[in-house]
Design an enzyme around this catalytic site. Structure first.
Site, short mmCIF file in Angstrom:
data_model
loop_
_atom_site.label_atom_id
_atom_site.label_comp_id
_atom_site.label_asym_id
_atom_site.label_seq_id
_atom_site.Cartn_x
_atom_site.Cartn_y
_atom_site.Cartn_z
N ARG A 208 0.85 -1.18 0.00
CA ARG A 208 0.00 0.00 0.00
C ARG A 208 0.89 1.23 0.00
O ARG A 208 1.90 1.29 0.70
CB ARG A 208 -0.94 0.01 1.21
CG ARG A 208 -2.07 -1.01 1.12
CD ARG A 208 -3.05 -0.65 0.00
NE ARG A 208 -4.20 -1.55 -0.07
CZ ARG A 208 -4.28 -2.59 -0.87
NH1 ARG A 208 -3.24 -2.90 -1.66
NH2 ARG A 208 -5.37 -3.33 -0.91
N GLU A 237 -3.16 7.65 -4.49
CA GLU A 237 -3.56 7.13 -5.79
C GLU A 237 -5.00 7.57 -6.06
O GLU A 237 -5.78 7.67 -5.12
CB GLU A 237 -3.47 5.59 -5.81
CG GLU A 237 -2.08 5.04 -5.76
CD GLU A 237 -2.05 3.51 -5.75
OE1 GLU A 237 -3.10 2.89 -6.07
OE2 GLU A 237 -1.01 2.93 -5.43
N HIS A 254 0.30 0.27 -9.69
CA HIS A 254 -0.43 -0.60 -8.78
C HIS A 254 -0.95 -1.84 -9.53
O HIS A 254 -2.13 -2.19 -9.45
CB HIS A 254 -1.60 0.15 -8.12
CG HIS A 254 -2.10 -0.51 -6.86
ND1 HIS A 254 -2.77 0.18 -5.88
CD2 HIS A 254 -2.03 -1.80 -6.43
CE1 HIS A 254 -3.11 -0.65 -4.91
NE2 HIS A 254 -2.66 -1.86 -5.22
#
Length: 373
Positions: A208, A237, A254
């Site tokens: 994360r 993000e 990601h």
């Protein structure tokens, strides 16, 4: 029964139509009119599932086809009596193979053998434990840090983060994002840790974004910190720091867990959980869903060395194919999500069968996850 599914969940329409009427919708944002008469919602990590999204709807079950759940307010769901299931471990193999691809690329560039390095793994759950096993199969020394597992007395040798910072050549993070409590992982990598990290180390974050303080990392790199950096996740993000992207060695959108196998596992795990929730349990054979890969068999002649191993790994997946597109479009509105939405099909090592004339090489490849004759 109406079931909403994220339009980017592979095989979702095919599977969930066995249980009801399926409507595929964008994950960010989900159209409110679609939610109005829906009974179940199947999402990915781009969808924030909370009271603001679901209040006033008749949703009775939420599934996320992801291992992580920090985008879901599961406490609120439980309070409302809404069923919930995630897909733990669904993309663990994909993330492990992403890390290997990055490490092999850096090893080639910088002229080192991965076997000669010590890898510190922070977070030894579904991803970290698999990464540890595959690194050890290759003969790599690992140091593990997982305070919750250490305090539970789980089997294995766990070390404080400070030891990994001092001794490991590579720090790779695979923790959940906890913003409070005894295992707070928000900004686990902060200015203090970066200052303590010796030069010429490798930092990988594929869990994360906010586990690493992106502002502190950028400041350290701007000041000349000698640190090879691999970031698949960002803070925040879908926006990200363009100056930081310019300074990292490998930057991706990601997608570390985005293999076809990983996505399919996520969909099937949530489907099976929902079928049990309805009292109609069904089991899915993953292989029955997957297409024939572009490359399915290759002959390896002679013993396996790291050079050959890198070429085999990169035949299936080379992280550079995801680094370049992000650099090309970063900063343009909507492009981060577009890269994820229209992600090029990627397979896992298990899609490639390697014929070997060397038994030791065959055994190693099998331990790493390749099919062998």
């Amino acid at each position: 029964m109406k079931i909403l599914v994220d339009e980017n969940m592979p095989y979702a329409t095919e599977l969930f139509s066995r249980l009801g009427n399926v409507q595929a919708v964008p994950g960010r944002p989900i159209p409110s009119d679609a939610l109005a008469d829906a009974d179940a919602l199947m999402v990915r990590s781009v969808t924030k599932v909370n009271e603001a999204l679901l209040a006033g709807t008749r949703i009775g079950f939420v599934g996320t086809a992801t291992a992580g759940t920090d985008h879901v307010d599961d406490v609120w769901l439980q309070q409302q009596g809404i069923g919930f299931s995630a897909a733990p471990g669904c993309n663990a193999i994909a993330v492990v193979e992403y890390v290997f691809s990055a490490l092999m690329l850096l090893a080639e560039r910088d002229g080192f053998q991965l076997r000669d390095k010590t890898v510190g793994i922070i977070g030894v759950g579904n991803v970290g434990s698999r990464l540890d096993a595959r690194l050890k199969a290759l003969g790599v020394r690992t140091l593990l840090c997982d305070p919750p597992r250490a305090e539970r007395g789980d089997a294995g040798e766990f070390w404080p983060l400070e030891k990994l910072v001092a001794e490991a050549d590579v720090l790779t993070f695979h923790t959940p994002l906890n913003k409070s409590g005894p295992y707070n992982s928000l900004h686990l990598v902060d200015a203090e840790l970066l200052a303590a990290l010796p030069d010429n180390r490798i930092l990988i974050n594929a869990c994360r974004g906010a586990v690493v303080d992106n502002a502190a990392l950028l400041q350290a790199l701007e000041k000349g910190k000698k640190l090879s950096t691999v970031l698949d996740v960002w803070e925040p993000e879908p926006e990200l720091s363009l100056p930081l992207l310019a300074r990292v060695d490998i930057g991706t959108a990601h997608i570390a867990g985005y293999t076809l196998e990983g996505k399919a596992r996520g969909t099937t795990q949530v489907f099976e959980a929902f079928s049990r929730h309805l009292g109609q349990p069904q089991q899915i054979e993953l292989a029955s869903l997957l297409p024939v890969p572009e490359f399915s068999q290759i002959q390896l002649n002679g013993p396996l060395d790291e050079g050959k191993l890198k070429r085999l790994m990169h035949l299936v997946y080379d992280v550079r194919r995801d680094d370049a597109p992000l650099r090309k479009v970063a900063g343009q509105p909507g492009e981060f999500d577009r890269l994820r939405k229209h992600y090029q099909e990627r397979r896992e090592w298990s899609s490639l069968r390697v014929q070997c004339d060397d038994s030791a090489s065959a055994e190693l490849l099998h331990k790493l996850g390749f099919l062998t004759a």
